[in-house]
Design an enzyme around this catalytic site. Sequence first.
Site, mmCIF file in Angstrom:
data_model
loop_
_atom_site.group_PDB
_atom_site.id
_atom_site.type_symbol
_atom_site.label_atom_id
_atom_site.label_comp_id
_atom_site.label_asym_id
_atom_site.label_seq_id
_atom_site.Cartn_x
_atom_site.Cartn_y
_atom_site.Cartn_z
ATOM 1 N N LYS A 274 -10.343 -5.839 -4.981
ATOM 2 C CA LYS A 274 -11.455 -4.890 -5.147
ATOM 3 C C LYS A 274 -10.993 -3.608 -5.819
ATOM 4 O O LYS A 274 -11.747 -2.956 -6.518
ATOM 5 C CB LYS A 274 -11.996 -4.457 -3.775
ATOM 6 C CG LYS A 274 -12.615 -5.513 -2.910
ATOM 7 C CD LYS A 274 -13.128 -4.870 -1.609
ATOM 8 C CE LYS A 274 -13.343 -5.896 -0.535
ATOM 9 N NZ LYS A 274 -12.340 -5.865 0.535
ATOM 10 N N LYS B 147 -2.911 -10.988 -7.021
ATOM 11 C CA LYS B 147 -4.184 -11.365 -6.405
ATOM 12 C C LYS B 147 -5.336 -10.565 -7.008
ATOM 13 O O LYS B 147 -5.160 -9.390 -7.308
ATOM 14 C CB LYS B 147 -4.051 -11.053 -4.908
ATOM 15 C CG LYS B 147 -5.216 -11.392 -4.052
ATOM 16 C CD LYS B 147 -5.025 -10.851 -2.639
ATOM 17 C CE LYS B 147 -5.302 -9.369 -2.558
ATOM 18 N NZ LYS B 147 -5.581 -8.841 -1.225
ATOM 19 N N LYS C 102 0.835 -1.210 0.000
ATOM 20 C CA LYS C 102 0.000 0.000 0.000
ATOM 21 C C LYS C 102 0.865 1.254 0.000
ATOM 22 O O LYS C 102 0.533 2.248 -0.647
ATOM 23 C CB LYS C 102 -0.951 -0.013 1.201
ATOM 24 C CG LYS C 102 -2.090 -1.004 0.994
ATOM 25 C CD LYS C 102 -3.031 -1.053 2.180
ATOM 26 C CE LYS C 102 -4.108 -2.103 1.965
ATOM 27 N NZ LYS C 102 -4.855 -2.401 3.182
HETATM 28 P P1 TYM Z 1 -10.618 -8.130 2.542
HETATM 29 O O1 TYM Z 1 -11.783 -7.212 2.656
HETATM 30 O O2 TYM Z 1 -9.524 -7.740 1.616
HETATM 31 O O3 TYM Z 1 -11.102 -9.573 2.113
HETATM 32 C C1 TYM Z 1 -12.132 -10.267 2.778
HETATM 33 C C2 TYM Z 1 -11.841 -11.757 2.731
HETATM 34 O O4 TYM Z 1 -11.671 -12.190 1.378
HETATM 35 C C3 TYM Z 1 -10.410 -12.865 1.228
HETATM 36 N N1 TYM Z 1 -9.880 -12.534 -0.118
HETATM 37 C C4 TYM Z 1 -9.511 -13.446 -1.033
HETATM 38 N N2 TYM Z 1 -9.530 -14.789 -1.026
HETATM 39 C C5 TYM Z 1 -9.095 -15.420 -2.139
HETATM 40 N N3 TYM Z 1 -8.655 -14.787 -3.246
HETATM 41 C C6 TYM Z 1 -8.617 -13.439 -3.301
HETATM 42 N N4 TYM Z 1 -8.202 -12.821 -4.409
HETATM 43 C C7 TYM Z 1 -9.057 -12.701 -2.147
HETATM 44 N N5 TYM Z 1 -9.166 -11.376 -1.877
HETATM 45 C C8 TYM Z 1 -9.655 -11.299 -0.620
HETATM 46 C C9 TYM Z 1 -9.545 -12.284 2.330
HETATM 47 O O5 TYM Z 1 -8.489 -13.157 2.653
HETATM 48 C C10 TYM Z 1 -10.536 -12.129 3.459
HETATM 49 O O6 TYM Z 1 -10.725 -13.346 4.146
HETATM 50 N N6 TYM Z 1 -7.825 -7.235 6.574
HETATM 51 C C11 TYM Z 1 -9.006 -7.930 6.093
HETATM 52 C C12 TYM Z 1 -10.288 -7.537 6.806
HETATM 53 C C13 TYM Z 1 -10.274 -7.734 8.290
HETATM 54 C C14 TYM Z 1 -10.361 -8.983 8.956
HETATM 55 C C15 TYM Z 1 -10.398 -8.654 10.352
HETATM 56 C C16 TYM Z 1 -10.415 -10.310 8.527
HETATM 57 C C17 TYM Z 1 -10.253 -6.744 9.216
HETATM 58 N N7 TYM Z 1 -10.349 -7.296 10.465
HETATM 59 C C18 TYM Z 1 -10.489 -9.659 11.288
HETATM 60 C C19 TYM Z 1 -10.499 -11.309 9.494
HETATM 61 C C20 TYM Z 1 -10.538 -10.979 10.871
HETATM 62 C C21 TYM Z 1 -9.192 -7.587 4.630
HETATM 63 O O7 TYM Z 1 -8.730 -6.577 4.172
HETATM 64 O O8 TYM Z 1 -10.026 -8.448 3.981
#
Ligand code: TYM
Length: 354
Positions: A220, A217, A116
């Site tokens: 979004k 990856k 980032k």
């Molecule tokens: P975020 O919003 O990026 O993604 C949400 C969930 O989707 C999974 N994910 C993916 N899995 C497979 N392939 C991909 N290309 C892909 N992109 C995203 C992520 O691994 C996630 O499970 N930091 C976290 C949000 C968060 C969180 C937490 C998660 C904040 N607090 C506490 C678990 C527990 C995030 O940015 O997820």
Amino acid sequence: MSEASKPVILTCAQPTGQLTIGNYLGAIKNWATMLDDYECYFGVVDMHAITVKYTPADLRKNTLSCVAQYIACGLDPARSNIFIQSHVTGHTELAWLLSCITPIGDLQRMTQFKEKAAKLGFNVGEGNELKFTHEGARAQASVNSGLLMYPVLMAADILLYNADAVPVGNDQRQHLELCRDLAQRFNHTYSETFTIPEPFIPEAGARIMSLQDPGRKMSKSDGNQSATLFILDEPGQLRKKIMSAVTDSESEIVAREDKPGVSNLLQIYSTMSGRSVAAIEESLKGEGYGTLKKDVADAVVAQLEPVQATYKELIADKAYLESVLKSGAEAAQKRAYKVLGKVYRKAGFVERPR
Ligand code: TYM
């Protein structure tokens, strides 16, 4: 929901934009299989979403949209607690306590922080110092401290519920490691307080890649819209993006390290359809990439069409979404206060007179 005897899972997604099929296949689809065996807390982490540039109106819209997508993807609110992070007191309070036992260097080493920061024109140097990647970066942007603190807030999200397990995609592995370290460090410093949470990373679908650059990856916030399949993309858009996915100059339909584009399409097809990659390879022997892409598109559209239909009904029913969020926040807050009270006591804070 009051099923205190079951193990607890907590997991979240950021409402930084629309959810992708990476979020669906790597995360939400799996969460939906856990509703009966766990006491489930599913958060929409709006406070995490403000670490990057954003518009308040979009954040509000995306947060509610994410809640409706959760439910449409199978997270039944009658069997789980769906809440918005900012509705629950305790996430930022616990993050502060945890930040006081987190070395800055641990945060500067985080891969996602580096990525980032790089997007903003900065590199993290050998000694963890931030350096401008090019002249002019200084004038354009700065790296806000929220970006650095992000994994501490994430650890707080998890530990505030004393979660036993955290189902996530592969990209969250490093953040979870830090969360486990912090829980252990807190327990060691103050005495046994937190459960050490286990990561649950699915065998298939944990890393869905960009359709345009399968070395990266699927995300979004990819600048290239055709690289990402969004859960709410119209069927025509989904088909168009899949048909223009990057493959390679060979023609063999097989999942292999040197064929990242084809491997990614096979992974998407397999996790969407429930068929094994080997069975798909076998059934497509002798066919070309055009056939593979058409089949992938059919599987994706078939899986997402009912989700989209349910989503349309849900997003129009504000009263229902509010009722889900009200009971979700109440349940989450109850558990959060319990854990936070314990943490405050252990840390030596005087109890507030009643
Ligand atoms: P975020 O919003 O990026 O993604 C949400 C969930 O989707 C999974 N994910 C993916 N899995 C497979 N392939 C991909 N290309 C892909 N992109 C995203 C992520 O691994 C996630 O499970 N930091 C976290 C949000 C968060 C969180 C937490 C998660 C904040 N607090 C506490 C678990 C527990 C995030 O940015 O997820």
